[in-house]
Design a protein around this motif. Sequence first.
Motif, mmCIF file in Angstrom:
data_model
loop_
_atom_site.group_PDB
_atom_site.id
_atom_site.type_symbol
_atom_site.label_atom_id
_atom_site.label_comp_id
_atom_site.label_asym_id
_atom_site.label_seq_id
_atom_site.Cartn_x
_atom_site.Cartn_y
_atom_site.Cartn_z
ATOM 1 N N THR A 6 30.450 12.570 140.955
ATOM 2 C CA THR A 6 29.713 12.105 139.935
ATOM 3 C C THR A 6 29.748 12.837 138.616
ATOM 4 O O THR A 6 30.185 12.141 137.419
ATOM 5 C CB THR A 6 28.461 11.583 140.369
ATOM 6 N N THR A 7 29.750 14.011 138.754
ATOM 7 C CA THR A 7 29.600 15.039 137.751
ATOM 8 C C THR A 7 30.989 14.887 136.896
ATOM 9 O O THR A 7 31.181 14.733 135.710
ATOM 10 C CB THR A 7 28.935 16.266 137.748
ATOM 11 N N VAL A 8 31.844 15.024 137.812
ATOM 12 C CA VAL A 8 33.293 15.070 137.077
ATOM 13 C C VAL A 8 33.682 13.825 136.604
ATOM 14 O O VAL A 8 34.338 13.790 135.592
ATOM 15 C CB VAL A 8 34.301 15.623 138.242
ATOM 16 N N ILE A 9 33.561 12.904 137.332
ATOM 17 C CA ILE A 9 33.980 11.479 136.590
ATOM 18 C C ILE A 9 33.001 11.084 135.585
ATOM 19 O O ILE A 9 33.702 10.725 134.276
ATOM 20 C CB ILE A 9 33.503 10.324 137.761
ATOM 21 N N ALA A 10 31.768 11.197 135.495
ATOM 22 C CA ALA A 10 31.280 11.203 134.245
ATOM 23 C C ALA A 10 31.626 12.037 133.075
ATOM 24 O O ALA A 10 31.610 11.539 131.942
ATOM 25 C CB ALA A 10 29.648 11.447 134.356
ATOM 26 N N PHE A 11 32.008 13.131 133.239
ATOM 27 C CA PHE A 11 32.643 14.079 132.400
ATOM 28 C C PHE A 11 34.061 13.476 131.684
ATOM 29 O O PHE A 11 34.227 13.579 130.471
ATOM 30 C CB PHE A 11 32.651 15.569 132.753
ATOM 31 N N THR A 12 34.555 13.174 132.812
ATOM 32 C CA THR A 12 35.886 12.916 132.301
ATOM 33 C C THR A 12 35.775 11.520 131.547
ATOM 34 O O THR A 12 36.735 11.291 130.638
ATOM 35 C CB THR A 12 36.932 12.421 133.393
ATOM 36 N N VAL A 13 35.121 10.351 132.070
ATOM 37 C CA VAL A 13 34.804 9.416 131.207
ATOM 38 C C VAL A 13 34.272 9.778 129.810
ATOM 39 O O VAL A 13 34.931 9.077 128.777
ATOM 40 C CB VAL A 13 34.043 8.113 131.806
ATOM 41 N N LEU A 14 33.155 10.462 129.675
ATOM 42 C CA LEU A 14 32.778 10.924 128.278
ATOM 43 C C LEU A 14 34.001 11.520 127.375
ATOM 44 O O LEU A 14 34.083 11.085 126.290
ATOM 45 C CB LEU A 14 31.631 11.830 128.398
ATOM 46 N N LEU A 15 34.703 12.291 127.837
ATOM 47 C CA LEU A 15 35.710 13.038 127.039
ATOM 48 C C LEU A 15 36.792 11.906 126.740
ATOM 49 O O LEU A 15 37.394 11.988 125.712
ATOM 50 C CB LEU A 15 36.683 14.511 127.898
ATOM 51 N N SER A 16 37.171 11.081 127.828
ATOM 52 C CA SER A 16 38.179 9.841 127.276
ATOM 53 C C SER A 16 37.778 9.099 126.192
ATOM 54 O O SER A 16 38.427 8.951 125.133
ATOM 55 C CB SER A 16 38.305 9.205 128.645
ATOM 56 N N VAL A 17 36.395 8.783 126.301
ATOM 57 C CA VAL A 17 35.647 7.913 125.368
ATOM 58 C C VAL A 17 35.772 8.653 123.882
ATOM 59 O O VAL A 17 36.157 8.146 122.692
ATOM 60 C CB VAL A 17 34.394 7.575 125.675
ATOM 61 N N LEU A 18 35.432 9.841 123.880
ATOM 62 C CA LEU A 18 35.488 10.688 122.751
ATOM 63 C C LEU A 18 36.857 10.751 122.097
ATOM 64 O O LEU A 18 36.907 10.662 120.889
ATOM 65 C CB LEU A 18 34.886 12.052 123.014
ATOM 66 N N ALA A 19 37.934 11.099 122.889
ATOM 67 C CA ALA A 19 39.381 11.265 122.608
ATOM 68 C C ALA A 19 39.637 10.191 122.010
ATOM 69 O O ALA A 19 40.399 10.084 120.918
ATOM 70 C CB ALA A 19 40.033 11.721 123.806
ATOM 71 N N HIS A 20 39.371 8.866 122.479
ATOM 72 C CA HIS A 20 40.188 7.826 122.040
ATOM 73 C C HIS A 20 39.426 7.216 120.815
ATOM 74 O O HIS A 20 40.044 6.660 119.924
ATOM 75 C CB HIS A 20 40.006 6.506 123.157
ATOM 76 N N GLY A 21 37.973 7.419 120.793
ATOM 77 C CA GLY A 21 37.277 7.251 119.438
ATOM 78 C C GLY A 21 37.889 8.138 118.319
ATOM 79 O O GLY A 21 38.061 7.438 117.069
ATOM 80 N N LEU A 22 38.251 9.094 118.529
ATOM 81 C CA LEU A 22 38.561 10.006 117.534
ATOM 82 C C LEU A 22 40.039 9.864 116.886
ATOM 83 O O LEU A 22 40.341 10.084 115.883
ATOM 84 C CB LEU A 22 38.317 11.544 117.709
ATOM 85 N N THR A 23 40.657 9.421 117.819
ATOM 86 C CA THR A 23 42.145 9.329 117.572
ATOM 87 C C THR A 23 42.572 7.806 117.429
ATOM 88 O O THR A 23 43.745 7.740 116.714
ATOM 89 C CB THR A 23 43.167 9.941 118.546
ATOM 90 N N ALA A 24 41.809 6.836 117.573
ATOM 91 C CA ALA A 24 42.313 5.408 117.568
ATOM 92 C C ALA A 24 42.747 5.087 115.967
ATOM 93 O O ALA A 24 43.827 4.668 115.847
ATOM 94 C CB ALA A 24 41.207 4.575 117.974
ATOM 95 N N ASP A 25 41.737 5.308 115.099
ATOM 96 C CA ASP A 25 42.202 5.025 113.679
ATOM 97 C C ASP A 25 43.195 5.635 113.254
ATOM 98 O O ASP A 25 44.240 5.196 112.617
ATOM 99 C CB ASP A 25 40.802 5.163 112.704
ATOM 100 N N PRO A 26 43.542 7.072 113.082
ATOM 101 C CA PRO A 26 44.681 7.726 112.572
ATOM 102 C C PRO A 26 46.017 7.340 113.339
ATOM 103 O O PRO A 26 46.907 7.129 112.583
ATOM 104 C CB PRO A 26 44.264 9.342 112.880
ATOM 105 N N LEU A 27 46.005 6.975 114.593
ATOM 106 C CA LEU A 27 47.121 6.586 114.987
ATOM 107 C C LEU A 27 47.495 5.163 115.133
ATOM 108 O O LEU A 27 48.575 5.005 114.903
ATOM 109 C CB LEU A 27 46.984 6.931 116.660
#
Length: 67
Positions: A6-27
């Motif tokens: 559960t910890t690994v899944i939550a951390f992966t989802v959190l990183l994914s949301v963060l990465a997509h949020g930061l790169t969506a507009d520039p890309l």
Amino acid sequence: MARPATTVIAFTVLLSVLAHGLTADPLAKRYGSRLAPPQEVPAPVTPADIPERRLIRRTPTHHPPKA
């Protein structure tokens, strides 16, 4: 046993949301400029350009009472 997963899944989802949020507009801007040809900016629409619409009032139809 489920806690580490559960910890690994939550951390992966959190990183994914963060990465997509930061790169969506520039890309999107980078891709968008390649895909679409530049378009002319249309003139703004003024209230005079919009046709007036009115409600259509219908008279209620009366059905005969059922016996």
